[in-house]
Design a protein around this motif. Structure first.
Motif, short mmCIF file in Angstrom:
data_model
loop_
_atom_site.label_atom_id
_atom_site.label_comp_id
_atom_site.label_asym_id
_atom_site.label_seq_id
_atom_site.Cartn_x
_atom_site.Cartn_y
_atom_site.Cartn_z
N THR A 79 0.84 -1.20 0.00
CA THR A 79 0.00 0.00 0.00
C THR A 79 0.87 1.25 0.00
OG1 THR A 79 -1.79 -1.13 1.16
CG2 THR A 79 -1.77 1.27 1.29
N THR B 49 2.44 1.78 -3.40
CA THR B 49 1.46 2.32 -4.34
C THR B 49 1.25 3.82 -4.10
OG1 THR B 49 0.33 0.19 -4.51
CG2 THR B 49 -0.95 2.14 -5.11
N HIS C 1 0.33 6.26 6.77
CA HIS C 1 0.47 4.81 6.94
C HIS C 1 1.75 4.44 7.68
CE1 HIS C 1 -2.75 4.54 3.99
NE2 HIS C 1 -2.84 3.27 4.30
#
Length: 119
Positions: free
Chosen positions: A20, A23, A36
């Motif tokens: 993630t 990306t 994150h």
């Protein structure tokens, strides 16, 4: 055995977070990437604690090894993208400073009519 399965699950979750983040970095979503980061660090700590003092069977090591390789590859790619972003930001700051210097230099002459004899 359940501790080994838990460790494998933690590695898989860590890889999902890493994917993630990669990306997001590829899409230049820097704020989301930073959002994150805390979860990723916590997941790394969870894997570290779960693996502490554990001797994994060869079969489990074989399952975890490709996950580790992918995690390391993702880390390198993210780092490379962050270095590129830092270079972009550095360039923007330099341009801004140059513009400020030009504006400051020409600002001293605003409202004045200069003739060649004034130089």
């Amino acid at each position: 055995m359940s501790a080994n399965v838990d460790l494998l699950r933690r590695y898989q979750q860590l890889l999902m977070l890493s994917n993630t983040m990669l990306t997001l970095a590829k899409q230049s979503q820097w704020d989301e990437l930073i959002g994150h980061e805390v979860g990723y660090i916590q997941a790394v700590e969870g894997v570290t604690q779960a693996a502490a003092g554990t001797t994994l069977p060869a079969a489990m090591q074989t399952q975890i090894r490709p996950l580790l390789k992918q995690l390391l590859d993702n880390e390198k790619l993210i780092k490379d993208l962050l270095v590129n972003r830092m270079d972009e930001l550095r360039s923007l700051v330099n341009q801004s400073n140059q513009q400020k210097n030009v504006t400051s230099a020409y600002g001293r002459f605003s409202g004045n009519v200069l003739h060649p004899s004034d130089l």
